[in-house]
Design an enzyme around this catalytic site. Structure first.
Site, PDB file in Angstrom:
ATOM      1  N   GLU A  78       0.834  -1.199   0.000  1.00  0.00           N
ATOM      2  CA  GLU A  78       0.000   0.000   0.000  1.00  0.00           C
ATOM      3  C   GLU A  78       0.870   1.252   0.000  1.00  0.00           C
ATOM      4  OE1 GLU A  78      -3.910  -0.648   2.399  1.00  0.00           O
ATOM      5  OE2 GLU A  78      -2.370  -1.796   3.406  1.00  0.00           O
ATOM      6  N   CYS A  91       3.714   8.482   1.294  1.00  0.00           N
ATOM      7  CA  CYS A  91       4.272   7.492   2.205  1.00  0.00           C
ATOM      8  C   CYS A  91       4.399   6.191   1.427  1.00  0.00           C
ATOM      9  CB  CYS A  91       3.311   7.355   3.387  1.00  0.00           C
ATOM     10  SG  CYS A  91       3.733   6.041   4.528  1.00  0.00           S
ATOM     11  N   CYS A  98       6.688  -7.299   6.941  1.00  0.00           N
ATOM     12  CA  CYS A  98       7.827  -6.731   7.675  1.00  0.00           C
ATOM     13  C   CYS A  98       8.312  -7.770   8.682  1.00  0.00           C
ATOM     14  CB  CYS A  98       7.388  -5.469   8.415  1.00  0.00           C
ATOM     15  SG  CYS A  98       8.746  -4.597   9.231  1.00  0.00           S
ATOM     16  N   CYS A 102       6.909  -5.552  15.396  1.00  0.00           N
ATOM     17  CA  CYS A 102       6.543  -4.686  16.530  1.00  0.00           C
ATOM     18  C   CYS A 102       5.148  -5.084  17.017  1.00  0.00           C
ATOM     19  CB  CYS A 102       6.590  -3.215  16.123  1.00  0.00           C
ATOM     20  SG  CYS A 102       8.233  -2.705  15.570  1.00  0.00           S
ATOM     21  N   CYS A 105       1.869  -3.171  15.659  1.00  0.00           N
ATOM     22  CA  CYS A 105       1.766  -2.775  14.247  1.00  0.00           C
ATOM     23  C   CYS A 105       1.104  -3.867  13.402  1.00  0.00           C
ATOM     24  CB  CYS A 105       3.182  -2.487  13.715  1.00  0.00           C
ATOM     25  SG  CYS A 105       3.229  -2.118  11.956  1.00  0.00           S
ATOM     26  N   GLY A 165       6.983  -2.259   5.817  1.00  0.00           N
ATOM     27  CA  GLY A 165       8.361  -2.730   5.684  1.00  0.00           C
ATOM     28  C   GLY A 165       9.378  -1.927   6.454  1.00  0.00           C
ATOM     29  N   GLU A 166      10.560  -2.514   6.597  1.00  0.00           N
ATOM     30  CA  GLU A 166      11.664  -1.868   7.313  1.00  0.00           C
ATOM     31  C   GLU A 166      12.735  -1.498   6.279  1.00  0.00           C
ATOM     32  OE1 GLU A 166      12.649  -0.457  10.077  1.00  0.00           O
ATOM     33  OE2 GLU A 166      14.593  -0.311   9.090  1.00  0.00           O
ATOM     34  N   SER A 197      12.347   6.229   7.694  1.00  0.00           N
ATOM     35  CA  SER A 197      11.996   5.884   9.069  1.00  0.00           C
ATOM     36  C   SER A 197      12.409   4.446   9.341  1.00  0.00           C
ATOM     37  CB  SER A 197      10.490   6.055   9.270  1.00  0.00           C
ATOM     38  OG  SER A 197      10.119   5.624  10.561  1.00  0.00           O
ATOM     39  N   SER A 220      12.106   4.946  15.026  1.00  0.00           N
ATOM     40  CA  SER A 220      10.937   4.506  15.789  1.00  0.00           C
ATOM     41  C   SER A 220      11.418   4.014  17.146  1.00  0.00           C
ATOM     42  CB  SER A 220      10.228   3.381  15.029  1.00  0.00           C
ATOM     43  OG  SER A 220       9.708   3.902  13.840  1.00  0.00           O
ATOM     44  N   LEU A 221      11.423   4.915  18.107  1.00  0.00           N
ATOM     45  CA  LEU A 221      12.017   4.610  19.408  1.00  0.00           C
ATOM     46  C   LEU A 221      11.016   3.861  20.308  1.00  0.00           C
ATOM     47  CD1 LEU A 221      14.647   5.057  20.957  1.00  0.00           C
ATOM     48  CD2 LEU A 221      13.741   7.260  21.746  1.00  0.00           C
ATOM     49  N   ASN A 296      -2.917   3.615  16.573  1.00  0.00           N
ATOM     50  CA  ASN A 296      -4.060   3.393  15.685  1.00  0.00           C
ATOM     51  C   ASN A 296      -4.463   1.933  15.767  1.00  0.00           C
ATOM     52  OD1 ASN A 296      -4.231   6.020  14.363  1.00  0.00           O
ATOM     53  ND2 ASN A 296      -2.231   5.500  13.485  1.00  0.00           N
ATOM     54  N   CYS A 341      -0.679   5.299  10.275  1.00  0.00           N
ATOM     55  CA  CYS A 341       0.544   4.599  10.692  1.00  0.00           C
ATOM     56  C   CYS A 341       0.220   3.234  11.275  1.00  0.00           C
ATOM     57  CB  CYS A 341       1.258   5.362  11.802  1.00  0.00           C
ATOM     58  SG  CYS A 341       1.805   6.963  11.323  1.00  0.00           S
TER      59      CYS A 341
HETATM   60  N1  SAH Z   1       9.652   0.066   9.728  1.00  0.00           N
HETATM   61  C1  SAH Z   1       9.805   1.476   9.775  1.00  0.00           C
HETATM   62  C2  SAH Z   1       8.735   2.163   8.957  1.00  0.00           C
HETATM   63  C3  SAH Z   1       7.357   2.179   9.588  1.00  0.00           C
HETATM   64  S1  SAH Z   1       6.977   3.826   9.828  1.00  0.00           S
HETATM   65  C4  SAH Z   1       9.856   1.964  11.192  1.00  0.00           C
HETATM   66  O1  SAH Z   1       9.686   1.135  12.084  1.00  0.00           O
HETATM   67  O2  SAH Z   1      10.140   3.124  11.437  1.00  0.00           O
HETATM   68  C5  SAH Z   1       5.510   3.812  10.622  1.00  0.00           C
HETATM   69  C6  SAH Z   1       5.552   4.357  12.040  1.00  0.00           C
HETATM   70  O3  SAH Z   1       4.295   4.040  12.627  1.00  0.00           O
HETATM   71  C7  SAH Z   1       6.602   3.657  12.908  1.00  0.00           C
HETATM   72  O4  SAH Z   1       7.089   4.544  13.866  1.00  0.00           O
HETATM   73  C8  SAH Z   1       5.775   2.573  13.550  1.00  0.00           C
HETATM   74  O5  SAH Z   1       6.366   2.048  14.703  1.00  0.00           O
HETATM   75  C9  SAH Z   1       4.493   3.298  13.811  1.00  0.00           C
HETATM   76  N2  SAH Z   1       3.335   2.412  14.003  1.00  0.00           N
HETATM   77  C10 SAH Z   1       3.227   1.105  13.686  1.00  0.00           C
HETATM   78  N3  SAH Z   1       2.011   0.638  14.025  1.00  0.00           N
HETATM   79  C11 SAH Z   1       1.338   1.669  14.567  1.00  0.00           C
HETATM   80  C12 SAH Z   1       0.018   1.811  15.101  1.00  0.00           C
HETATM   81  N4  SAH Z   1      -0.841   0.796  15.106  1.00  0.00           N
HETATM   82  N5  SAH Z   1      -0.336   3.026  15.563  1.00  0.00           N
HETATM   83  C13 SAH Z   1       0.517   4.076  15.501  1.00  0.00           C
HETATM   84  N6  SAH Z   1       1.766   3.990  15.012  1.00  0.00           N
HETATM   85  C14 SAH Z   1       2.174   2.802  14.553  1.00  0.00           C
END
Ligand code: SAH
Length: 348
Positions: A78, A91, A98, A102, A105, A165-166, A197, A220-221, A296, A341
């Site tokens: 997407e 985006c 991925c 996490c 996600c 994806g990462e 990111s 993404s901390l 989300n 996100c």
């Molecule tokens: N893999 C990369 C790119 C993803 S960017 C990364 O980890 O940075 C998308 C951002 O949205 C990341 O910070 C991810 O951790 C965050 N994210 C993932 N699932 C989410 C959710 N359900 N609600 C809000 N943010 C989320």
């Protein structure tokens, strides 16, 4: 660039014309490239599909558009177009699924399927560029498209690698895609308008730092202690925050630029005073910008609750008052269409 081999039997200037048609004129088919003869266009059509995917759904609301795309092998990804006050950001996804897994996600919950090629990544943004150009042309039937003259709402200003994806686990293809977004010969976006990111693959950050022109870096901390980060970002177990920050500090030293940190707020997990103090101590001497993302909902591995915006405001005030760290809350785009996100899961 991936298109450079498409006309390898022709003189070099033909490839230049092809790049111009694809990345500046945003043609919607090979037939629109009228500087080529019919025979040349037919050869292109015979050898190369115009687009590396099929768009199987395209949803739009006033501020967000989302496409679901299908590749010839049946895999899906997407891409999202976000419109903020006349400025467009695309985006893009860099992988199908991925491997980072996490806990919060929806993409992570799918597992990893495959990497996307540079072409498959770039064409996600090109699709939207072509759409915007077509809309401009409808408004201006008697004018000829010129990207430099089009109003901002008909152009793409920013690219963020924040889809599925990462990106640092598909680095070679992502690096080639960045080059196409950035190169004056192609989309000419400028690296300050491109943001990668990452979940923080510490071992691959040195490779990223080798890029001739560095885009913005977002990390993404989500947690500021290994104990909590290990639980929600399993990749952390392999690297640890200490290793991650030692790699990130090189970025800051090399570029003098700030790093953007993302923090998906998970009530009861990473919104505590303890986490905010750990975060404050981690970032107070670094050139950092914090970006809080309200969780989300979606089909993630673990279900969380949606945070209140007021509790995120309290976190922001606490960080600013005690540690001098400023932060923003990411605007929510496309939650209603599963395009926000962490909601991208390749479903129809
Ligand atoms: N893999 C990369 C790119 C993803 S960017 C990364 O980890 O940075 C998308 C951002 O949205 C990341 O910070 C991810 O951790 C965050 N994210 C993932 N699932 C989410 C959710 N359900 N609600 C809000 N943010 C989320």
């Amino acid at each position: 660039m991936y298109c450079d081999s498409w006309l390898s039997d022709e003189p070099q200037f033909r490839t230049k014309q092809l790049r111009h048609a694809l990345f500046k004129e945003f043609v919607g088919s090979f037939d629109e490239i009228t500087v080529f003869s019919k025979k040349q266009r037919d050869t292109l059509k015979k050898d190369t599909p115009f687009r590396s995917f099929e768009v199987i759904s395209h949803k739009a609301s006033p501020d967000t558009e989302k496409i679901l795309i299908k590749f010839p092998d049946g895999k899906r990804a997407e891409a999202v177009l976000m419109k903020h006050s006349g400025r467009n950001t695309v985006c893009v996804s860099s992988q199908v699924g991925c491997a980072a897994d996490c806990s919060f996600c929806s993409t992570g919950n799918l597992g990893f399927t495959r990497h996307l090629t540079d072409r498959e990544i770039v064409e996600q943004a090109l699709f939207f560029a072509q759409e915007l150009k077509t809309r401009w042309q409808k408004n201006n039937p008697n004018k000829k498209w010129n990207i430099a003259l089009a109003e901002p709402e008909f152009r793409i200003r920013n690219i963020v690698f924040m889809g599925m994806g990462e990106p640092l686990l598909n680095f070679e293809n992502v690096a080639k895609a960045i080059e196409i977004f950035e190169s004056p010969e192609a989309m000419n976006m400028g690296v300050r308008h491109i943001t990668l990111s990452t979940v923080g693959i510490a071992v691959n950050i040195p490779k990223f730092l080798q890029l001739p022109r560095l885009p913005n870096l977002a990390v993404s901390l989500h947690a500021a202690t290994d104990e909590v980060r290990d639980q929600i970002v399993p990749m952390n177990k392999g690297f640890s925050l200490k290793k991650l920050f030692s790699a990130l500090d090189t970025f800051e030293q090399k570029t003098g630029r700030r790093i953007f940190y993302e923090w998906t707020v998970l009530p009861g997990v990473n919104d505590t005073k303890e986490q905010m103090d750990a975060l404050g101590n981690l970032l107070k001497h670094r050139n950092a910008h914090m970006n809080f993302i309200p969780w989300n909902p979606g089909p993630s591995r673990i279900k969380y609750t949606k945070p209140d915006i007021s509790s995120i405001r309290n976190m922001q005030q606490y960080l600013e008052k005690n540690y001098g760290i400023t932060s923003t809350i990411r605007a929510i785009y496309g939650q209603d269409m599963g395009g926000a996100c962490g909601q991208l899961a390749g479903r129809e």
